[in-house]
Scaffold this motif. Structure first.
Motif, PDB file in Angstrom:
ATOM      1  N   LEU A 133       0.858  -1.170   0.077  1.00  0.00           N
ATOM      2  CA  LEU A 133      -0.125  -0.044   0.000  1.00  0.00           C
ATOM      3  C   LEU A 133       0.760   1.448  -0.135  1.00  0.00           C
ATOM      4  O   LEU A 133       0.407   2.455  -0.593  1.00  0.00           O
ATOM      5  CB  LEU A 133      -0.758   0.197   1.181  1.00  0.00           C
ATOM      6  N   LEU A 134       2.049   1.402   0.753  1.00  0.00           N
ATOM      7  CA  LEU A 134       2.730   2.534   0.853  1.00  0.00           C
ATOM      8  C   LEU A 134       3.621   2.653  -0.513  1.00  0.00           C
ATOM      9  O   LEU A 134       3.792   1.941  -1.369  1.00  0.00           O
ATOM     10  CB  LEU A 134       3.749   2.333   2.221  1.00  0.00           C
ATOM     11  N   VAL A 135       4.098   3.960  -0.572  1.00  0.00           N
ATOM     12  CA  VAL A 135       5.010   4.107  -1.737  1.00  0.00           C
ATOM     13  C   VAL A 135       6.326   3.916  -1.505  1.00  0.00           C
ATOM     14  O   VAL A 135       6.968   4.597  -0.621  1.00  0.00           O
ATOM     15  CB  VAL A 135       4.875   5.676  -2.012  1.00  0.00           C
ATOM     16  N   ALA A 136       7.179   2.939  -2.177  1.00  0.00           N
ATOM     17  CA  ALA A 136       8.608   2.491  -1.773  1.00  0.00           C
ATOM     18  C   ALA A 136       9.078   2.378  -0.716  1.00  0.00           C
ATOM     19  O   ALA A 136       9.792   3.047  -0.355  1.00  0.00           O
ATOM     20  CB  ALA A 136       9.114   3.660  -2.908  1.00  0.00           C
ATOM     21  N   PRO A 137       8.213   1.818   0.303  1.00  0.00           N
ATOM     22  CA  PRO A 137       8.607   1.627   1.674  1.00  0.00           C
ATOM     23  C   PRO A 137       9.598   0.636   1.786  1.00  0.00           C
ATOM     24  O   PRO A 137      10.087  -0.055   1.035  1.00  0.00           O
ATOM     25  CB  PRO A 137       7.311   0.965   2.424  1.00  0.00           C
ATOM     26  N   THR A 138      10.355   0.651   2.973  1.00  0.00           N
ATOM     27  CA  THR A 138      11.318  -0.296   3.709  1.00  0.00           C
ATOM     28  C   THR A 138      10.246  -0.864   4.760  1.00  0.00           C
ATOM     29  O   THR A 138      10.245  -0.344   5.908  1.00  0.00           O
ATOM     30  CB  THR A 138      12.383   0.178   4.025  1.00  0.00           C
ATOM     31  N   VAL A 139      10.305  -2.121   4.786  1.00  0.00           N
ATOM     32  CA  VAL A 139       9.487  -2.968   5.858  1.00  0.00           C
ATOM     33  C   VAL A 139      10.290  -4.012   6.319  1.00  0.00           C
ATOM     34  O   VAL A 139      10.743  -5.018   5.896  1.00  0.00           O
ATOM     35  CB  VAL A 139       8.002  -3.536   5.093  1.00  0.00           C
ATOM     36  N   ASP A 140      10.429  -3.885   7.675  1.00  0.00           N
ATOM     37  CA  ASP A 140      10.978  -4.959   8.439  1.00  0.00           C
ATOM     38  C   ASP A 140      10.093  -5.367   9.582  1.00  0.00           C
ATOM     39  O   ASP A 140       8.726  -4.854   9.786  1.00  0.00           O
ATOM     40  CB  ASP A 140      12.101  -4.486   9.511  1.00  0.00           C
ATOM     41  N   ALA A 141       9.785  -6.882   9.855  1.00  0.00           N
ATOM     42  CA  ALA A 141       8.949  -7.386  10.594  1.00  0.00           C
ATOM     43  C   ALA A 141       9.512  -8.377  11.522  1.00  0.00           C
ATOM     44  O   ALA A 141      10.409  -9.268  10.990  1.00  0.00           O
ATOM     45  CB  ALA A 141       7.770  -8.036   9.617  1.00  0.00           C
ATOM     46  N   ALA A 142       9.124  -8.421  12.589  1.00  0.00           N
ATOM     47  CA  ALA A 142       9.780  -9.337  13.730  1.00  0.00           C
ATOM     48  C   ALA A 142       8.726 -10.278  14.444  1.00  0.00           C
ATOM     49  O   ALA A 142       7.506  -9.678  14.488  1.00  0.00           O
ATOM     50  CB  ALA A 142      10.554  -8.590  14.753  1.00  0.00           C
ATOM     51  N   ASP A 143       8.927 -11.214  14.888  1.00  0.00           N
ATOM     52  CA  ASP A 143       8.150 -12.410  15.456  1.00  0.00           C
ATOM     53  C   ASP A 143       8.750 -13.516  16.395  1.00  0.00           C
ATOM     54  O   ASP A 143      10.015 -13.782  15.926  1.00  0.00           O
ATOM     55  CB  ASP A 143       7.236 -13.021  14.547  1.00  0.00           C
ATOM     56  N   ILE A 144       8.686 -13.566  17.521  1.00  0.00           N
ATOM     57  CA  ILE A 144       9.459 -14.688  18.319  1.00  0.00           C
ATOM     58  C   ILE A 144       8.965 -16.103  17.907  1.00  0.00           C
ATOM     59  O   ILE A 144      10.043 -16.849  18.017  1.00  0.00           O
ATOM     60  CB  ILE A 144       9.059 -14.611  19.571  1.00  0.00           C
ATOM     61  N   SER A 145       8.051 -16.350  16.951  1.00  0.00           N
ATOM     62  CA  SER A 145       7.609 -17.741  16.673  1.00  0.00           C
ATOM     63  C   SER A 145       8.573 -17.891  15.153  1.00  0.00           C
ATOM     64  O   SER A 145       7.957 -17.547  14.151  1.00  0.00           O
ATOM     65  CB  SER A 145       5.997 -17.873  16.352  1.00  0.00           C
ATOM     66  N   PRO A 146       9.201 -19.263  15.153  1.00  0.00           N
ATOM     67  CA  PRO A 146       9.770 -19.312  13.776  1.00  0.00           C
ATOM     68  C   PRO A 146       8.687 -20.030  12.798  1.00  0.00           C
ATOM     69  O   PRO A 146       8.734 -19.720  11.922  1.00  0.00           O
ATOM     70  CB  PRO A 146      10.745 -20.649  14.229  1.00  0.00           C
ATOM     71  N   ASP A 147       7.772 -20.647  13.452  1.00  0.00           N
ATOM     72  CA  ASP A 147       6.494 -21.349  12.662  1.00  0.00           C
ATOM     73  C   ASP A 147       5.790 -20.192  11.695  1.00  0.00           C
ATOM     74  O   ASP A 147       5.705 -20.363  10.790  1.00  0.00           O
ATOM     75  CB  ASP A 147       5.534 -21.984  13.442  1.00  0.00           C
ATOM     76  N   ALA A 148       5.333 -19.142  12.582  1.00  0.00           N
ATOM     77  CA  ALA A 148       4.785 -17.965  12.251  1.00  0.00           C
ATOM     78  C   ALA A 148       5.497 -17.282  11.061  1.00  0.00           C
ATOM     79  O   ALA A 148       5.235 -16.883   9.985  1.00  0.00           O
ATOM     80  CB  ALA A 148       4.459 -16.965  13.198  1.00  0.00           C
ATOM     81  N   LEU A 149       7.151 -17.219  11.329  1.00  0.00           N
ATOM     82  CA  LEU A 149       7.676 -16.594  10.294  1.00  0.00           C
ATOM     83  C   LEU A 149       7.923 -17.467   8.825  1.00  0.00           C
ATOM     84  O   LEU A 149       8.128 -16.636   7.852  1.00  0.00           O
ATOM     85  CB  LEU A 149       9.053 -16.448  10.748  1.00  0.00           C
ATOM     86  N   VAL A 150       7.665 -18.650   8.885  1.00  0.00           N
ATOM     87  CA  VAL A 150       7.721 -19.503   7.941  1.00  0.00           C
ATOM     88  C   VAL A 150       6.260 -18.931   6.888  1.00  0.00           C
ATOM     89  O   VAL A 150       6.366 -18.881   5.635  1.00  0.00           O
ATOM     90  CB  VAL A 150       7.670 -21.010   7.933  1.00  0.00           C
ATOM     91  N   PHE A 151       5.299 -18.889   7.661  1.00  0.00           N
ATOM     92  CA  PHE A 151       4.133 -18.531   6.897  1.00  0.00           C
ATOM     93  C   PHE A 151       4.288 -17.029   6.504  1.00  0.00           C
ATOM     94  O   PHE A 151       3.646 -16.816   5.411  1.00  0.00           O
ATOM     95  CB  PHE A 151       2.856 -18.631   7.755  1.00  0.00           C
ATOM     96  N   ALA A 152       4.664 -16.202   7.297  1.00  0.00           N
ATOM     97  CA  ALA A 152       5.092 -14.622   7.088  1.00  0.00           C
ATOM     98  C   ALA A 152       5.628 -14.689   5.521  1.00  0.00           C
ATOM     99  O   ALA A 152       5.530 -13.821   4.708  1.00  0.00           O
ATOM    100  CB  ALA A 152       5.461 -13.921   8.026  1.00  0.00           C
ATOM    101  N   ALA A 153       6.992 -15.639   5.706  1.00  0.00           N
ATOM    102  CA  ALA A 153       7.883 -15.129   4.301  1.00  0.00           C
ATOM    103  C   ALA A 153       7.100 -15.688   3.011  1.00  0.00           C
ATOM    104  O   ALA A 153       6.996 -15.129   2.153  1.00  0.00           O
ATOM    105  CB  ALA A 153       9.205 -15.920   4.704  1.00  0.00           C
ATOM    106  N   GLU A 154       6.262 -16.786   3.488  1.00  0.00           N
ATOM    107  CA  GLU A 154       5.594 -17.394   2.116  1.00  0.00           C
ATOM    108  C   GLU A 154       4.707 -16.149   1.470  1.00  0.00           C
ATOM    109  O   GLU A 154       4.303 -15.980   0.391  1.00  0.00           O
ATOM    110  CB  GLU A 154       4.735 -18.660   2.468  1.00  0.00           C
ATOM    111  N   ASN A 155       4.083 -15.759   2.781  1.00  0.00           N
ATOM    112  CA  ASN A 155       2.975 -14.747   2.168  1.00  0.00           C
ATOM    113  C   ASN A 155       3.440 -13.463   1.578  1.00  0.00           C
ATOM    114  O   ASN A 155       2.790 -12.787   0.598  1.00  0.00           O
ATOM    115  CB  ASN A 155       2.083 -14.244   3.533  1.00  0.00           C
TER     116      ASN A 155
END
Length: 287
Positions: A133-155
């Motif tokens: 949605l944003l114009v040329a953003p830089t987006v970082d994201a953190a989570d404690i769960s390795p399982d969640a991060l697998v889904f996040a990367a795929e999404n």
């Protein structure tokens, strides 16, 4: 098997806790996912033959009957008009969170190159949507769960979003948490942290309390503002002057979150109501 028979089979599997309308919606979604016909096709020609794998359909019905969330059964959901993959181990994104994303997108409208950090990203819903949605953003994201991060990367990959994901604990000391991030200055920090008191566990639907990750939902009653305090403290150091911090909040603690953030030195603290008329979103600014 006819289309109407598929729908009836799924409807019979839906637990009584659901309304008739919800059961019908679940049946249509399962039919589309596993049998290949849409709601419109089912209504237009209910007597048409359905291409259904009996074993797959039976397993879907078994899981539905066991209160497994529909999104986990189908492995998919939608957030802000984008397709997301979900499964056990990751929180299912809610429509209320779309309102938080909309607020951030409107707040950053016309600003190119926004640098944003999503803490507790889960499925990546907020980070991925804002990356689009944003114009040329830089987006970082953190989570404690390795399982969640697998889904996040795929999404992120499925939606063509560029997001840098890291595994990090929001309650860790600042230096430990910040040391895992790719940068230490942001324009926007956002979080939808765990905020449901554990005392509400027994009153929640089985599909939520039995299957969705407790660590992404619940916080101890003795310290319901834990994550807001920890993330607020970190955001005060990570945000540039004029940077904004956004939270999704529990309706009962919206006032407490606002007072906490004011006490941490943030200004312009604002609470907004969601589609149901509940105070569920907070924004504040670093001086």
């Amino acid at each position: 098997m006819k289309r109407r028979e598929v729908l009836e089979r799924v409807r019979r599997a839906v637990p009584d806790a659901y309304t008739a309308g919800e059961a019908r919606a679940i049946a249509f979604e399962v039919a589309e996912c596993f049998c290949g016909f849409s709601r419109a096709e089912a209504v237009a020609d209910p007597g048409a033959e359905a291409v259904a794998d009996e074993g797959v359909l039976e397993e879907a019905c078994r899981r539905i009957a066991a209160h497994v969330p529909l999104q986990y059964v189908t492995g998919r959901t939608e957030f802000y008009g984008l397709p997301f993959r979900v499964g056990e181990g990751v929180l299912i994104p809610r429509p209320e969170t779309e309102e938080l994303v909309q607020w951030i997108a409107a707040d950053c409208a016309g600003i190119a190159g926004v640098c944003l950090l999503d803490i507790g990203t889960g499925s990546g819903a907020i980070a991925v949507a804002l990356s689009r949605l944003l114009v040329a953003p830089t987006v970082d994201a953190a989570d404690i769960s390795p399982d969640a991060l697998v889904f996040a990367a795929e999404n992120a990959a499925v939606n063509g979003a560029t997001v840098h994901f890291v595994q990090a604990d929001a309650t860790a000391p600042y230096d430990t948490f910040a040391g895992l991030l790719p940068r230490h200055r942001y324009d926007v920090v956002v979080s939808n942290p765990p905020y449901i008191p554990r005392s509400e566990y027994a009153s929640m639907r089985d599909n939520v309390r039995l299957y969705e990750p407790a660590g992404a939902l619940f916080v101890e009653d003795a310290d319901p503002l834990l994550f807001y305090r920890e993330i607020g403290h970190k955001a005060a150091r990570l945000l540039d002057a004029g940077g904004r911090l956004f939270f999704e909040v529990h309706e009962d603690y919206a006032c407490g979150v606002c007072k906490l953030l004011s006490g941490q030195g943030f200004v312009g603290v604002e609470c907004r109501y969601d589609m149901n008329g509940k105070p569920r979103m907070v924004r504040c600014v670093k001086e």
